[in-house]
Motif scaffolding. Sequence first.
Motif, PDB file in Angstrom:
ATOM      1  N   ALA A 178      46.177  47.159  44.096  1.00 19.34           N
ATOM      2  CA  ALA A 178      44.919  47.949  43.731  1.00 19.34           C
ATOM      3  C   ALA A 178      45.365  48.956  42.514  1.00 19.34           C
ATOM      4  O   ALA A 178      44.631  48.821  41.710  1.00 19.34           O
ATOM      5  CB  ALA A 178      44.206  48.723  44.834  1.00 19.34           C
ATOM      6  N   ILE A 179      46.458  49.672  42.625  1.00 23.19           N
ATOM      7  CA  ILE A 179      46.721  50.680  41.569  1.00 23.19           C
ATOM      8  C   ILE A 179      47.065  49.995  40.341  1.00 23.19           C
ATOM      9  O   ILE A 179      46.764  50.032  39.269  1.00 23.19           O
ATOM     10  CB  ILE A 179      47.849  51.771  42.141  1.00 23.19           C
ATOM     11  CG1 ILE A 179      47.121  52.585  43.218  1.00 23.19           C
ATOM     12  CG2 ILE A 179      48.263  52.543  40.954  1.00 23.19           C
ATOM     13  CD1 ILE A 179      46.345  53.810  42.502  1.00 23.19           C
ATOM     14  N   MET A 180      48.050  48.871  40.578  1.00 22.43           N
ATOM     15  CA  MET A 180      48.610  48.114  39.467  1.00 22.43           C
ATOM     16  C   MET A 180      47.533  47.393  38.780  1.00 22.43           C
ATOM     17  O   MET A 180      47.552  47.237  37.610  1.00 22.43           O
ATOM     18  CB  MET A 180      49.565  47.089  40.256  1.00 22.43           C
ATOM     19  CG  MET A 180      51.179  47.739  40.390  1.00 22.43           C
ATOM     20  SD  MET A 180      52.085  48.218  38.785  1.00 22.43           S
ATOM     21  CE  MET A 180      52.286  49.707  39.118  1.00 22.43           C
ATOM     22  N   GLU A 207      36.465  37.619  36.604  1.00 26.32           N
ATOM     23  CA  GLU A 207      35.322  37.980  35.701  1.00 26.32           C
ATOM     24  C   GLU A 207      35.912  37.865  34.223  1.00 26.32           C
ATOM     25  O   GLU A 207      35.149  37.370  33.328  1.00 26.32           O
ATOM     26  CB  GLU A 207      35.311  39.531  35.791  1.00 26.32           C
ATOM     27  CG  GLU A 207      33.791  39.921  35.113  1.00 26.32           C
ATOM     28  CD  GLU A 207      33.341  41.282  35.360  1.00 26.32           C
ATOM     29  OE1 GLU A 207      33.868  42.156  36.267  1.00 26.32           O
ATOM     30  OE2 GLU A 207      32.429  41.825  34.689  1.00 26.32           O
ATOM     31  N   GLU A 218      38.434  41.975  38.485  1.00 23.18           N
ATOM     32  CA  GLU A 218      38.496  41.925  36.987  1.00 23.18           C
ATOM     33  C   GLU A 218      38.940  40.422  36.477  1.00 23.18           C
ATOM     34  O   GLU A 218      38.971  40.123  35.681  1.00 23.18           O
ATOM     35  CB  GLU A 218      39.233  42.920  36.407  1.00 23.18           C
ATOM     36  CG  GLU A 218      38.573  44.370  36.615  1.00 23.18           C
ATOM     37  CD  GLU A 218      38.926  44.971  37.861  1.00 23.18           C
ATOM     38  OE1 GLU A 218      39.532  44.539  38.658  1.00 23.18           O
ATOM     39  OE2 GLU A 218      37.878  46.045  38.149  1.00 23.18           O
ATOM     40  N   GLN A 272      44.256  48.098  38.588  1.00 18.73           N
ATOM     41  CA  GLN A 272      43.279  49.124  38.090  1.00 18.73           C
ATOM     42  C   GLN A 272      43.732  49.918  36.984  1.00 18.73           C
ATOM     43  O   GLN A 272      42.941  50.732  36.166  1.00 18.73           O
ATOM     44  CB  GLN A 272      42.685  49.818  39.232  1.00 18.73           C
ATOM     45  CG  GLN A 272      41.790  49.075  40.299  1.00 18.73           C
ATOM     46  CD  GLN A 272      40.910  48.026  39.631  1.00 18.73           C
ATOM     47  OE1 GLN A 272      39.841  48.430  38.804  1.00 18.73           O
ATOM     48  NE2 GLN A 272      40.665  46.922  40.382  1.00 18.73           N
ATOM     49  N   MET A 273      44.969  50.378  36.985  1.00 20.58           N
ATOM     50  CA  MET A 273      45.478  51.224  35.930  1.00 20.58           C
ATOM     51  C   MET A 273      45.468  50.799  34.705  1.00 20.58           C
ATOM     52  O   MET A 273      45.464  49.446  34.457  1.00 20.58           O
ATOM     53  CB  MET A 273      46.785  51.996  36.354  1.00 20.58           C
ATOM     54  CG  MET A 273      47.745  50.655  36.448  1.00 20.58           C
ATOM     55  SD  MET A 273      49.057  50.848  35.296  1.00 20.58           S
ATOM     56  CE  MET A 273      49.936  49.128  35.511  1.00 20.58           C
ATOM     57  N   MET A 274      45.033  51.576  33.468  1.00 22.04           N
ATOM     58  CA  MET A 274      45.015  50.985  32.118  1.00 22.04           C
ATOM     59  C   MET A 274      46.321  51.289  31.654  1.00 22.04           C
ATOM     60  O   MET A 274      46.661  52.698  31.537  1.00 22.04           O
ATOM     61  CB  MET A 274      43.806  51.517  31.737  1.00 22.04           C
ATOM     62  CG  MET A 274      43.012  50.490  30.592  1.00 22.04           C
ATOM     63  SD  MET A 274      41.457  51.181  29.911  1.00 22.04           S
ATOM     64  CE  MET A 274      40.750  52.080  31.000  1.00 22.04           C
ATOM     65  N   LYS A 322      43.554  47.239  31.613  1.00 18.30           N
ATOM     66  CA  LYS A 322      43.631  47.167  33.037  1.00 18.30           C
ATOM     67  C   LYS A 322      44.671  45.988  33.494  1.00 18.30           C
ATOM     68  O   LYS A 322      44.755  45.149  32.927  1.00 18.30           O
ATOM     69  CB  LYS A 322      42.650  46.949  33.713  1.00 18.30           C
ATOM     70  CG  LYS A 322      41.566  48.171  33.785  1.00 18.30           C
ATOM     71  CD  LYS A 322      40.409  48.211  34.582  1.00 18.30           C
ATOM     72  CE  LYS A 322      39.378  49.176  34.300  1.00 18.30           C
ATOM     73  NZ  LYS A 322      39.554  50.222  35.378  1.00 18.30           N
ATOM     74  N   THR A 342      37.592  42.557  45.887  1.00 15.39           N
ATOM     75  CA  THR A 342      38.072  43.819  45.438  1.00 15.39           C
ATOM     76  C   THR A 342      39.660  43.845  46.010  1.00 15.39           C
ATOM     77  O   THR A 342      39.765  43.726  47.345  1.00 15.39           O
ATOM     78  CB  THR A 342      37.135  45.009  46.030  1.00 15.39           C
ATOM     79  OG1 THR A 342      35.968  44.501  45.617  1.00 15.39           O
ATOM     80  CG2 THR A 342      37.633  46.301  45.210  1.00 15.39           C
ATOM     81  N   PRO A 343      40.425  44.295  45.303  1.00 17.19           N
ATOM     82  CA  PRO A 343      40.505  44.939  43.773  1.00 17.19           C
ATOM     83  C   PRO A 343      40.764  43.912  42.788  1.00 17.19           C
ATOM     84  O   PRO A 343      41.547  44.293  41.822  1.00 17.19           O
ATOM     85  CB  PRO A 343      41.303  45.908  43.977  1.00 17.19           C
ATOM     86  CG  PRO A 343      42.619  45.574  45.052  1.00 17.19           C
ATOM     87  CD  PRO A 343      41.916  44.665  45.899  1.00 17.19           C
ATOM     88  N   LEU A 359      40.190  49.487  50.451  1.00 12.56           N
ATOM     89  CA  LEU A 359      40.237  48.964  49.189  1.00 12.56           C
ATOM     90  C   LEU A 359      41.443  49.581  48.325  1.00 12.56           C
ATOM     91  O   LEU A 359      41.857  49.342  47.250  1.00 12.56           O
ATOM     92  CB  LEU A 359      38.951  49.320  48.356  1.00 12.56           C
ATOM     93  CG  LEU A 359      37.739  48.695  48.847  1.00 12.56           C
ATOM     94  CD1 LEU A 359      36.513  48.982  48.155  1.00 12.56           C
ATOM     95  CD2 LEU A 359      37.773  47.253  49.084  1.00 12.56           C
ATOM     96  N   GLY A 360      42.352  50.514  49.165  1.00  9.45           N
ATOM     97  CA  GLY A 360      43.426  51.288  48.363  1.00  9.45           C
ATOM     98  C   GLY A 360      44.586  50.267  48.306  1.00  9.45           C
ATOM     99  O   GLY A 360      44.355  49.237  48.708  1.00  9.45           O
TER     100      GLY A 360
END
Lengths: 234, 353
Positions: free
Chosen positions: B170-172, B37, B34, B174-176, B7, B30-31, B114-115
């Motif tokens: 958020a997209i950058m 974590e 990760e 979360q995308m894998m 991600k 959020t987001p 969250l978008g």
Amino acid sequence: MQAKRITIITGAFGSGKTEVAVNYAQELKRSGQNVGLIDLDIVNPYFRSRELTDFLKQQGIEVVSTQPGLEMADLPALSPRIFAFLQNEELRVVFDVGGDPVGARTLGRFEPYFRTNGYDLWLVVNPYRPGYSAPEQITKLARKIEAATQLRLTEVVDNANLGRQTDQQTRAEGAKVVAAAARMLNLPVVLKTYTAKELRGAEEREQAGNNLFYLQLFMLPPWEEVESGVQKQN
Amino acid sequence: MERVMMKGNEALAEGAIRAGCRFFFGYPITPQNEIPEYMARRMPEVNGVFLQAESEVSAINMIYGAGGAGGRALTSSSSPGISLKQEGISYLAGAQVPCVIVNVARGGPGLGGLGPSQSDYFQATKGGGHGDYHLIVYAPGTAQEMVDLIGLAFDKAEEYRNPVMILSDAIMGQMMEPVVLPEMREVTADQPWATTGKKGRAKPNVINSLGIVGEDLERINIELQEKYKKIVDNEIRYEADGIDDADLIVVAYGTTSRVARSALNMLRAEGKKVGLLRPITLWPFPKPILSELAAEGKRFLVVEMSVGQLVEDVILAVNDRAKVDFFGKLNGSVPTVREVYNEINALLQKGGA
């Protein structure tokens, strides 16, 4: 092997559980069964199967997650309708569970249903995700998921992939790692996924072995969603 | 060379570790979760420090301490949390503390959603905190660039003694995508300006942004502005794709550059002359190339997930010499490839300026 009424799909964060869950629910539906998909992911609010609620409903698959209206919030709340799914003995139920042992812990409250109905508990594995390139790392995760859920894994799903860079070689190398982990866990590899761009010919499929499972990818970033025709809730 | 599926947030965190980052201070939101974590798990493995602070304000001031002692320090948050950090960021800029700040932006204003969003562009590039200062701002467009740019960000932060921001969304985050990770780099915290003891020098090193005596403040500002000029002259980065024969050039960064690229590929397959200019540094802004292209008579379309922030910099660069159109999306929605495709097609059909 006789599949149970309840299939629970677990795995590491980002291992492809949602793609497997959505595709498997569709496969069950196509085989003529009544199917309910339970999105139990309260770990991360992105790329969850609940985004496909309307799309799947058109195919006759009910999706339940949280309180209606709050689907896109990052709230650790689950709908009581999940119990209705579990109590309906005519329904094949697929659980799409949150990632890692922390996500799998949510299953604990449904344990009595699993005990009386039986269950299949799948571990989806992508050895190209960081931290899972060695069989020992995968078995360690498996034991932690079992400890978190108080359930026993029954099968492994081989989802070895490098996204758009996946080719037959990466699949084959990944499959070795997954197979080794499955052997150590003494579990069968129930499905081996592939997508449209790989393994086109019948001969190639034969070489790749049994249990091949075609994945239509739904959890795509907006720039890869051109004409899929899939309406998502965001 | 290891290839892994990561991600954007994970790639950024591992990239930071491999670039020698050994201090992470943050607070959950959020987001971007990760990142902390990942750091919580990874930092102990490399003898680094992960600390979840009691607030964003606290975290940014921990960065001041670690960065001031010469360590490679990282904090990450998302839009509302980045707003909380602004006082600290101004202090870091004033005291010239190298560090990296990540904004995995979400929709605003306020608590927002969250978008993904690009409506923190002004905040990132034009200040955000008080005073005449600039951050170097990188906008990654792939998971691989998360790794590459976070490494560069630490190097540039140290080279210029300036805070650097990575503006993600958020997209950058979360995308894998598949990523090749670089080797682990050994870096030293031993900087001549760092507050790690006098070590035989006559004068102690002081990290401070206070300029209250005589002409101190003016001197500090002159020094900062000279540094910013050097950064503008040397650090602009952008990607140009098919701009030479293009009649229309889309200007977009991050998520919208990916959407635009898909649309542009469809249009080029139809023989349309369209190109992409993707700023990689949002500050310093790639003004010279845009100015050049404007002089050549190109026209521009800016695609953003905001009501128009990047577009202002494009208009300034173009300076009335070319037509600049805008296609924006309000926070809470993401432009689709089809929408951008239709927008470009409509502009091409309208023709000329």
